[in-house]
Design a protein around this motif. Structure first.
Motif, PDB file in Angstrom:
ATOM      1  N   ILE A 137       9.883  66.091  51.832  1.00 20.03           N
ATOM      2  CA  ILE A 137      11.301  66.334  51.562  1.00 20.03           C
ATOM      3  C   ILE A 137      11.479  66.519  50.050  1.00 20.03           C
ATOM      4  CG2 ILE A 137      13.654  65.413  51.779  1.00 20.03           C
ATOM      5  CD1 ILE A 137      12.169  65.986  54.476  1.00 20.03           C
ATOM      6  N   PRO A 138      12.132  67.602  49.621  1.00 24.24           N
ATOM      7  CA  PRO A 138      12.367  67.783  48.181  1.00 24.24           C
ATOM      8  C   PRO A 138      13.113  66.586  47.580  1.00 24.24           C
ATOM      9  CG  PRO A 138      12.864  69.798  49.360  1.00 24.24           C
ATOM     10  CD  PRO A 138      12.639  68.732  50.404  1.00 24.24           C
ATOM     11  N   GLU A 139      12.715  66.217  46.390  1.00 22.61           N
ATOM     12  CA  GLU A 139      13.263  65.033  45.732  1.00 22.61           C
ATOM     13  C   GLU A 139      14.792  65.043  45.627  1.00 22.61           C
ATOM     14  OE1 GLU A 139      12.451  61.181  44.045  1.00 22.61           O
ATOM     15  OE2 GLU A 139      11.509  62.529  45.498  1.00 22.61           O
ATOM     16  N   PRO A 140      15.445  66.161  45.325  1.00 27.99           N
ATOM     17  CA  PRO A 140      16.916  66.124  45.276  1.00 27.99           C
ATOM     18  C   PRO A 140      17.543  65.704  46.608  1.00 27.99           C
ATOM     19  CG  PRO A 140      16.104  68.116  44.250  1.00 27.99           C
ATOM     20  CD  PRO A 140      14.922  67.462  44.904  1.00 27.99           C
ATOM     21  N   LEU A 141      16.983  66.154  47.719  1.00 26.22           N
ATOM     22  CA  LEU A 141      17.517  65.772  49.029  1.00 26.22           C
ATOM     23  C   LEU A 141      17.168  64.330  49.370  1.00 26.22           C
ATOM     24  CD1 LEU A 141      16.900  69.000  51.137  1.00 26.22           C
ATOM     25  CD2 LEU A 141      19.016  68.220  50.053  1.00 26.22           C
ATOM     26  N   ARG A 142      15.972  63.902  49.002  1.00 24.42           N
ATOM     27  CA  ARG A 142      15.567  62.515  49.263  1.00 24.42           C
ATOM     28  C   ARG A 142      16.479  61.549  48.512  1.00 24.42           C
ATOM     29  NH1 ARG A 142      12.611  58.204  47.809  1.00 24.42           N
ATOM     30  NH2 ARG A 142      12.384  58.893  45.666  1.00 24.42           N
ATOM     31  N   VAL A 143      16.753  61.842  47.241  1.00 26.00           N
ATOM     32  CA  VAL A 143      17.617  60.980  46.428  1.00 26.00           C
ATOM     33  C   VAL A 143      19.057  61.028  46.938  1.00 26.00           C
ATOM     34  CG1 VAL A 143      18.585  60.648  44.111  1.00 26.00           C
ATOM     35  CG2 VAL A 143      16.137  61.066  44.396  1.00 26.00           C
ATOM     36  N   ALA A 144      19.532  62.208  47.309  1.00 24.64           N
ATOM     37  CA  ALA A 144      20.892  62.327  47.855  1.00 24.64           C
ATOM     38  C   ALA A 144      21.042  61.482  49.113  1.00 24.64           C
ATOM     39  CB  ALA A 144      21.218  63.789  48.149  1.00 24.64           C
ATOM     40  N   HIS A 145      20.015  61.477  49.938  1.00 22.31           N
ATOM     41  CA  HIS A 145      20.045  60.671  51.163  1.00 22.31           C
ATOM     42  C   HIS A 145      20.086  59.180  50.823  1.00 22.31           C
ATOM     43  CE1 HIS A 145      19.381  59.587  55.325  1.00 22.31           C
ATOM     44  NE2 HIS A 145      18.435  58.775  54.914  1.00 22.31           N
ATOM     45  N   LEU A 146      19.308  58.760  49.848  1.00 26.35           N
ATOM     46  CA  LEU A 146      19.316  57.350  49.422  1.00 26.35           C
ATOM     47  C   LEU A 146      20.697  56.940  48.912  1.00 26.35           C
ATOM     48  CD1 LEU A 146      15.905  57.057  47.520  1.00 26.35           C
ATOM     49  CD2 LEU A 146      16.500  55.996  49.712  1.00 26.35           C
ATOM     50  N   ILE A 147      21.301  57.792  48.091  1.00 26.19           N
ATOM     51  CA  ILE A 147      22.627  57.497  47.543  1.00 26.19           C
ATOM     52  C   ILE A 147      23.662  57.422  48.659  1.00 26.19           C
ATOM     53  CG2 ILE A 147      24.510  58.399  46.106  1.00 26.19           C
ATOM     54  CD1 ILE A 147      22.265  59.556  44.256  1.00 26.19           C
ATOM     55  N   ALA A 148      23.668  58.412  49.537  1.00 27.11           N
ATOM     56  CA  ALA A 148      24.647  58.439  50.630  1.00 27.11           C
ATOM     57  C   ALA A 148      24.481  57.239  51.565  1.00 27.11           C
ATOM     58  CB  ALA A 148      24.525  59.733  51.417  1.00 27.11           C
ATOM     59  N   THR A 149      23.247  56.897  51.887  1.00 31.17           N
ATOM     60  CA  THR A 149      23.000  55.747  52.758  1.00 31.17           C
ATOM     61  C   THR A 149      23.450  54.465  52.080  1.00 31.17           C
ATOM     62  OG1 THR A 149      21.127  56.892  53.752  1.00 31.17           O
ATOM     63  CG2 THR A 149      21.241  54.526  54.100  1.00 31.17           C
TER      64      THR A 149
END
Length: 160
Positions: A137-149
């Motif tokens: 998973i590209p890092e921008p999407l991985r980090v966005a998922h962490l923030i949203a969760t």
């Protein structure tokens, strides 16, 4: 390599406003000139609120890459959409996202799948491969998922 800013907006669950919300959010952002490409984790948000990636590209002037962890099941998707308002419009937006391509990154033999608008498939594939630094998973999407969760659940649940 690093995070310079975070954008957020609101959309309606199972609505039809996700594309407009993203266009407005990006267009009004002070970070707009720094953005090189828009990466999306799928083409629907908030249930089945579809994002028209062609219109998003045309309105922002930025390439759009949609990433999916698995190949979508369009038949099951159509069945689910039949329970909502404007099912044909929703499905049309989803299909408009175009050709689905398989991408393998150096961090995993498990492929991901992409669609793109305003950027060629070869460049989109390279961006996904270069930005997938810790998983497929590209890092921008991985980090966005962490923030949203973290916001929704009170704590992120990413792998340590």
């Amino acid at each position: 390599m690093w995070l310079d800013g975070v954008l957020s907006t609101y959309i309606t669950r199972d609505g039809m406003d996700a594309t407009d919300s993203l266009i407005e959010m990006i267009s009004a952002s002070k970070h707009k000139n720094q953005v090189r490409v828009i990466m999306l984790d799928g083409v629907t948000y908030g249930g089945f609120n579809p994002i028209d990636i062609v219109r998003l590209n045309e309105s922002t002037g930025m390439g759009v890459i949609v990433l999916m962890r698995s190949m979508p099941d369009f038949e099951n998707m159509k069945k689910a959409l039949s329970h909502l308002d404007y099912p044909d419009d929703r499905f049309g937006i989803i299909k408009k996202a175009g050709r689905i391509s398989r991408v393998v990154t150096s961090h995993s033999h498990t492929p991901v799948y992409i669609q793109c608008a305003g950027i060629d498939e070869i460049s989109a594939t390279k961006i996904v491969q270069l930005s997938a630094t810790r998983s497929n998973i590209p890092e921008p999407l991985r980090v966005a998922h962490l923030i949203a969760t973290g916001i929704i659940c009170g704590e992120s649940c990413g792998k340590p």
